[in-house]
Design an enzyme around this catalytic site. Structure first.
Site, PDB file in Angstrom:
ATOM      1  N   SER A 111      47.435  51.286  33.915  1.00  0.00           N
ATOM      2  CA  SER A 111      46.535  52.186  33.178  1.00  0.00           C
ATOM      3  C   SER A 111      47.332  52.891  32.070  1.00  0.00           C
ATOM      4  O   SER A 111      47.902  52.228  31.215  1.00  0.00           O
ATOM      5  CB  SER A 111      45.874  53.156  34.162  1.00  0.00           C
ATOM      6  OG  SER A 111      44.788  53.810  33.560  1.00  0.00           O
ATOM      7  N   ASP A 136      36.629  46.157  36.074  1.00  0.00           N
ATOM      8  CA  ASP A 136      37.487  47.249  35.615  1.00  0.00           C
ATOM      9  C   ASP A 136      36.751  48.181  34.652  1.00  0.00           C
ATOM     10  O   ASP A 136      35.732  47.810  34.056  1.00  0.00           O
ATOM     11  CB  ASP A 136      38.698  46.634  34.899  1.00  0.00           C
ATOM     12  CG  ASP A 136      39.927  47.520  34.891  1.00  0.00           C
ATOM     13  OD1 ASP A 136      39.776  48.736  35.016  1.00  0.00           O
ATOM     14  OD2 ASP A 136      41.032  46.976  34.759  1.00  0.00           O
ATOM     15  N   HIS A 173      39.536  49.075  38.707  1.00  0.00           N
ATOM     16  CA  HIS A 173      40.738  49.536  38.001  1.00  0.00           C
ATOM     17  C   HIS A 173      41.967  49.611  38.913  1.00  0.00           C
ATOM     18  O   HIS A 173      43.079  49.784  38.421  1.00  0.00           O
ATOM     19  CB  HIS A 173      40.449  50.918  37.402  1.00  0.00           C
ATOM     20  CG  HIS A 173      41.399  51.361  36.344  1.00  0.00           C
ATOM     21  ND1 HIS A 173      41.638  50.644  35.192  1.00  0.00           N
ATOM     22  CD2 HIS A 173      42.183  52.478  36.250  1.00  0.00           C
ATOM     23  CE1 HIS A 173      42.514  51.284  34.436  1.00  0.00           C
ATOM     24  NE2 HIS A 173      42.874  52.396  35.060  1.00  0.00           N
TER      25      HIS A 173
END
Length: 341
Positions: free
Chosen positions: A147, A289, A316
């Site tokens: 991320s 995601d 995610h």
């Protein structure tokens, strides 16, 4: 007599196996030449900045002279704790890896005034100082960013890839504007329109701490962040992203939620520069995601030595949603790169 011989043979084989296995374990868990041994692998590493001296928290697990993996957590302002699932897979595979809380995160120093540090340039230099302190180099240094950590990993590679053996970008697009378009054009239309309208109204009023705001976001998070009811979310994830997140870092840089970005990172885009990353690079995406999986597949083709791992059941957080496939893919890639040295 035959039974006695068989018994003795089995006993001898067992002795050989038991003698071999502890040697392997001893090498992996050994502490030779590791200054962090006395503290269980934990080091507080000094970080030099124009604003003064600070310390960041790291923890080493294992020994492997050829594969040393530094983990960059998400947020910004979250912690290494969401990575604790790695403990169930990496030691058994012999990987040496390092947890690390970036400046402002829970286990590291948290300066009272964070504004001077809320920029990509600071965190890139911080990672480089951590690398030097840990003694990681071109012959063994793999960088994994998840991320926001993926942004940081890309930026680090663009400046310091001469120190890298391999790079893994997990669940992060190379463009925040493209991320926002995907959220607005693809994911938001899938939401309950009344809930979306109320969420946007609360954001416009900056009522980010309103319990109703978090309540309305929960179905989005359960669909795209970690794909199970929030009541079943792993405790390390709750520690990292709920109890221990530093919103003085997260909100100014990312914005108030994972439903797109609106902070300091708003205009970040390195897509055109991906071709400059020449080290072996693995791009990881979840089919469900918050990030566009098609865009992340494109990224893997833009880097000259790219590989792509798509997790079909994942949002995610693939280390939980698609756990076995995620770790099989990551570990397989690490060993392929190592074998090609």
């Amino acid at each position: 007599m035959h039974r006695i011989l068989v018994t003795l043979l089995l006993w001898a084989c067992a002795l050989v196996a038991s003698a071999a296995e502890p040697q392997s374990l001893k090498a992996y868990h050994g502490n030779t030449e590791h200054p962090d041994a006395w503290s269980g692998g934990v080091r507080m590493i000094p970080i030099h900045t124009p604003e003064g001296e600070f310390r960041v928290w790291t923890k080493r697990i294992g020994n492997n002279p050829r594969i040393k993996l530094l983990l960059l957590h998400g947020g910004p302002g979250a912690t290494h704790e969401a990575f604790e699932a790695f403990d169930s897979f990496l030691p058994a595979d012999g990987i040496e890896y390092y947890y690390y809380d970036q400046l402002g995160s829970y286990y590291s120093d948290q300066p009272e005034h964070m504004t001077p540090f809320l920029n990509i340039e600071h965190y890139v230099e911080e990672v480089e100082q951590v690398r030097i302190a840990l003694g990681l180099g071109r012959e063994n240094f793999y960088l994994y960013g998840h991320s926001w950590g993926g942004i940081l990993a890309i930026e680090y590679a663009l400046k310091y890839q001469q120190h890298l053996k391999g790079l893994a970008i997990s669940n992060m697009m190379s463009s925040i504007p493209a991320y926002n378009r995907y959220a607005h054009d693809v994911l938001m239309p899938m939401m309950d329109p009344r809930a979306l309208k109320e969420i946007l109204a609360l954001e416009a009023a900056k009522q980010y701490d309103n319990p109703r705001y978090e309540e309305l976001l929960l179905p989005y998070y359960e669909a795209h962040l970690l794909r199970r009811p929030a009541a079943e979310w792993p405790e390390p994830v709750l520690r990292s992203y709920v109890r221990h997140i530093n919103k003085k870092v997260y909100v100014p840089m990312q914005g108030p939620s994972e439903m797109g970005a609106s902070g300091i990172l708003l205009h970040w885009d390195r897509t055109a520069d991906l071709k400059r990353i020449t080290v072996p690079t693995l791009v990881i995406a979840g089919q469900h995601d918050t990030m566009d999986p098609a865009w992340m597949r494109m990224m893997s083709k833009q880097v000259p030595r790219g590989d792509f791992l798509l997790l079909p059941n994942s949002g995610h957080m693939p280390m939980y949603d698609d756990q076995q496939m995620f770790f099989d893919g990551l570990l397989g890639w690490l060993h392929r790169v190592d074998d090609a040295r």
